[in-house]
Design a protein around this motif. Structure first.
Motif, mmCIF file in Angstrom:
data_model
loop_
_atom_site.group_PDB
_atom_site.id
_atom_site.type_symbol
_atom_site.label_atom_id
_atom_site.label_comp_id
_atom_site.label_asym_id
_atom_site.label_seq_id
_atom_site.Cartn_x
_atom_site.Cartn_y
_atom_site.Cartn_z
ATOM 1 N N VAL A 298 -7.416 -5.311 1.305
ATOM 2 C CA VAL A 298 -8.061 -4.741 2.442
ATOM 3 C C VAL A 298 -6.981 -4.197 3.363
ATOM 4 C CG1 VAL A 298 -9.730 -4.987 4.582
ATOM 5 C CG2 VAL A 298 -10.325 -5.963 2.218
ATOM 6 N N ALA A 299 -6.196 -5.184 3.724
ATOM 7 C CA ALA A 299 -5.040 -4.687 4.906
ATOM 8 C C ALA A 299 -4.354 -3.543 4.286
ATOM 9 C CB ALA A 299 -4.105 -5.917 5.232
ATOM 10 N N HIS A 300 -3.940 -3.375 2.867
ATOM 11 C CA HIS A 300 -3.078 -2.308 2.506
ATOM 12 C C HIS A 300 -3.995 -1.022 2.598
ATOM 13 C CE1 HIS A 300 0.860 -3.147 0.980
ATOM 14 N NE2 HIS A 300 0.415 -4.431 0.454
ATOM 15 N N MET B 88 -1.737 -16.912 -6.091
ATOM 16 C CA MET B 88 -2.282 -16.251 -5.091
ATOM 17 C C MET B 88 -3.829 -16.635 -5.082
ATOM 18 S SD MET B 88 -2.242 -12.454 -3.664
ATOM 19 C CE MET B 88 -0.449 -12.450 -2.917
ATOM 20 N N THR B 89 -4.670 -16.993 -4.216
ATOM 21 C CA THR B 89 -6.050 -17.100 -4.258
ATOM 22 C C THR B 89 -6.783 -15.792 -4.230
ATOM 23 O OG1 THR B 89 -6.458 -17.343 -1.809
ATOM 24 C CG2 THR B 89 -5.781 -19.240 -2.941
ATOM 25 N N GLN B 90 -8.065 -15.972 -4.607
ATOM 26 C CA GLN B 90 -8.843 -14.528 -4.667
ATOM 27 C C GLN B 90 -9.001 -13.999 -3.165
ATOM 28 O OE1 GLN B 90 -12.711 -15.256 -6.629
ATOM 29 N NE2 GLN B 90 -13.264 -12.906 -6.275
ATOM 30 N N GLN B 91 -9.039 -15.327 -2.157
ATOM 31 C CA GLN B 91 -9.333 -14.581 -0.735
ATOM 32 C C GLN B 91 -7.818 -13.915 -0.404
ATOM 33 O OE1 GLN B 91 -10.328 -17.670 1.915
ATOM 34 N NE2 GLN B 91 -9.900 -16.242 3.770
ATOM 35 N N SER B 92 -6.721 -14.336 -0.695
ATOM 36 C CA SER B 92 -5.694 -13.840 -0.400
ATOM 37 C C SER B 92 -5.408 -12.212 -0.845
ATOM 38 C CB SER B 92 -4.417 -14.561 -0.766
ATOM 39 O OG SER B 92 -4.374 -16.048 -0.046
ATOM 40 N N GLU B 93 -5.865 -12.319 -2.186
ATOM 41 C CA GLU B 93 -5.646 -11.187 -2.981
ATOM 42 C C GLU B 93 -6.579 -10.017 -2.440
ATOM 43 O OE1 GLU B 93 -6.530 -11.338 -6.946
ATOM 44 O OE2 GLU B 93 -4.813 -12.886 -7.231
ATOM 45 N N GLY C 24 -13.752 -10.639 5.074
ATOM 46 C CA GLY C 24 -14.613 -9.822 4.274
ATOM 47 C C GLY C 24 -13.808 -8.433 3.848
ATOM 48 N N ASP C 25 -14.313 -7.452 3.821
ATOM 49 C CA ASP C 25 -13.878 -6.023 3.694
ATOM 50 C C ASP C 25 -13.441 -5.387 4.617
ATOM 51 O OD1 ASP C 25 -16.352 -5.386 4.341
ATOM 52 O OD2 ASP C 25 -16.930 -4.190 2.445
ATOM 53 N N THR D 237 5.296 9.892 11.759
ATOM 54 C CA THR D 237 5.543 9.503 10.218
ATOM 55 C C THR D 237 6.142 8.309 10.114
ATOM 56 O OG1 THR D 237 5.805 12.107 9.791
ATOM 57 C CG2 THR D 237 6.552 10.632 7.956
ATOM 58 N N VAL D 238 5.201 7.514 9.091
ATOM 59 C CA VAL D 238 6.028 6.297 8.641
ATOM 60 C C VAL D 238 7.087 6.571 7.612
ATOM 61 C CG1 VAL D 238 5.658 3.827 7.427
ATOM 62 C CG2 VAL D 238 3.844 5.054 8.987
ATOM 63 N N THR D 239 8.472 6.466 7.944
ATOM 64 C CA THR D 239 9.476 6.723 7.009
ATOM 65 C C THR D 239 9.825 5.582 6.252
ATOM 66 O OG1 THR D 239 11.184 6.002 8.784
ATOM 67 C CG2 THR D 239 10.549 8.295 8.848
ATOM 68 N N SER D 240 9.446 4.262 6.388
ATOM 69 C CA SER D 240 9.655 3.220 5.458
ATOM 70 C C SER D 240 8.939 2.119 5.719
ATOM 71 C CB SER D 240 11.061 2.787 5.675
ATOM 72 O OG SER D 240 11.565 2.106 6.706
ATOM 73 N N LEU D 241 8.502 1.316 4.593
ATOM 74 C CA LEU D 241 7.758 0.057 5.010
ATOM 75 C C LEU D 241 8.814 -0.990 4.646
ATOM 76 C CD1 LEU D 241 5.292 -1.543 5.301
ATOM 77 C CD2 LEU D 241 4.421 -1.137 3.045
ATOM 78 N N ASP D 242 9.227 -1.818 5.438
ATOM 79 C CA ASP D 242 10.189 -2.711 5.190
ATOM 80 C C ASP D 242 9.843 -3.992 4.626
ATOM 81 O OD1 ASP D 242 12.101 -0.731 6.176
ATOM 82 O OD2 ASP D 242 11.855 -1.243 8.043
ATOM 83 N N HIS D 243 8.892 -4.436 5.228
ATOM 84 C CA HIS D 243 8.353 -5.941 4.814
ATOM 85 C C HIS D 243 6.805 -5.921 4.624
ATOM 86 C CE1 HIS D 243 12.609 -7.634 4.542
ATOM 87 N NE2 HIS D 243 12.558 -6.907 5.904
ATOM 88 N N VAL D 244 6.147 -6.724 3.923
ATOM 89 C CA VAL D 244 4.762 -7.178 4.081
ATOM 90 C C VAL D 244 4.727 -8.792 3.835
ATOM 91 C CG1 VAL D 244 2.591 -6.914 2.999
ATOM 92 C CG2 VAL D 244 3.935 -4.788 3.206
ATOM 93 N N THR D 245 3.990 -9.453 4.800
ATOM 94 C CA THR D 245 4.023 -10.555 4.649
ATOM 95 C C THR D 245 2.543 -10.841 4.994
ATOM 96 O OG1 THR D 245 6.029 -11.182 5.680
ATOM 97 C CG2 THR D 245 4.622 -12.870 5.686
ATOM 98 N N SER D 246 2.120 -11.951 4.139
ATOM 99 C CA SER D 246 0.378 -12.368 4.196
ATOM 100 C C SER D 246 0.076 -13.758 4.068
ATOM 101 C CB SER D 246 -0.331 -11.451 3.234
ATOM 102 O OG SER D 246 -0.020 -11.747 2.001
ATOM 103 N N ASN D 247 -0.954 -13.935 4.407
ATOM 104 C CA ASN D 247 -1.519 -15.233 4.108
ATOM 105 C C ASN D 247 -3.332 -15.149 3.931
ATOM 106 O OD1 ASN D 247 -2.878 -15.173 6.547
ATOM 107 N ND2 ASN D 247 -1.626 -16.403 7.666
ATOM 108 N N GLU D 248 -3.865 -16.337 3.935
ATOM 109 C CA GLU D 248 -5.277 -16.091 3.515
ATOM 110 C C GLU D 248 -6.111 -14.997 4.405
ATOM 111 O OE1 GLU D 248 -7.195 -18.144 1.207
ATOM 112 O OE2 GLU D 248 -5.355 -18.410 0.250
ATOM 113 N N THR D 249 -5.764 -14.888 5.719
ATOM 114 C CA THR D 249 -6.550 -13.815 6.569
ATOM 115 C C THR D 249 -5.755 -12.883 7.251
ATOM 116 O OG1 THR D 249 -6.265 -15.415 8.459
ATOM 117 C CG2 THR D 249 -8.198 -15.909 6.992
ATOM 118 N N THR D 250 -4.501 -12.965 7.250
ATOM 119 C CA THR D 250 -3.632 -12.002 8.068
ATOM 120 C C THR D 250 -2.364 -11.274 7.302
ATOM 121 O OG1 THR D 250 -4.009 -13.338 10.019
ATOM 122 C CG2 THR D 250 -2.118 -11.657 10.041
ATOM 123 N N VAL D 251 -2.453 -9.994 7.370
ATOM 124 C CA VAL D 251 -1.136 -9.315 6.573
ATOM 125 C C VAL D 251 -0.320 -8.704 7.938
ATOM 126 C CG1 VAL D 251 -0.585 -7.614 5.093
ATOM 127 C CG2 VAL D 251 -2.415 -9.039 4.646
#
Length: 132
Positions: free
Chosen positions: A11-13, A1-6, A115-116, A74-88
């Motif tokens: 930020v998205a989390h 994973m690149t630094q930008q992806s991380e 950015g942030d 209330t968020v009852t479950s987080l089922d999936h997280v998908t990401s790339n360089e700029t979008t989550v």
């Protein structure tokens, strides 16, 4: 994973945590503080259907959500997280009271990160509002 992806994921989390907080409490300042001035968002139905532009419009949208679900969601479950360089994309389930009945839904939201900050948001749902 690149630094930008991380960074994008980090930020998205944080934005997703702030979204959860806003849904539950109606307090949106933490999320609004993360938005760029040229922030844009897409919503699939109702008063905010389609593309919306600007941080002020986002504030109006999130306040509208809090009015519609005045007891919170209330968020009852987080089922999936998908990401790339700029979008989550976060796929989750939520529930709460709505007009005297229990509302439940499956939602997908995407955050575009610059950015942030969050520069874009898209929301998708398709449940009947009573099942998830």
């Amino acid at each position: 994973m690149t630094q930008q992806s991380e960074n994008t994921l980090k930020v998205a989390h944080q934005a997703f945590e702030n979204l959860q907080h806003g849904l539950a409490t109606g307090e949106w300042n933490q999320l609004l503080d993360m938005l760029t001035e040229d922030f844009n968002f897409w919503f699939p139905v109702g008063k905010f259907h389609g593309l919306n532009v600007g941080k002020q419009r986002a504030k109006e949208f999130f306040e509208y959500v809090s009015q519609a679900y005045s007891s919170g969601l209330t968020v009852t479950s987080l089922d999936h997280v998908t990401s790339n360089e700029t979008t989550v994309v976060f796929e989750f389930r939520d529930e709460g009271p709505f007009m005297g009945e229990l509302y439940k839904n499956r939602i997908a939201v995407s955050f575009d990160v610059r950015g942030d900050k969050i520069c874009g948001y898209r929301e998708y749902f398709g449940s009947d509002g009573k099942s998830n």
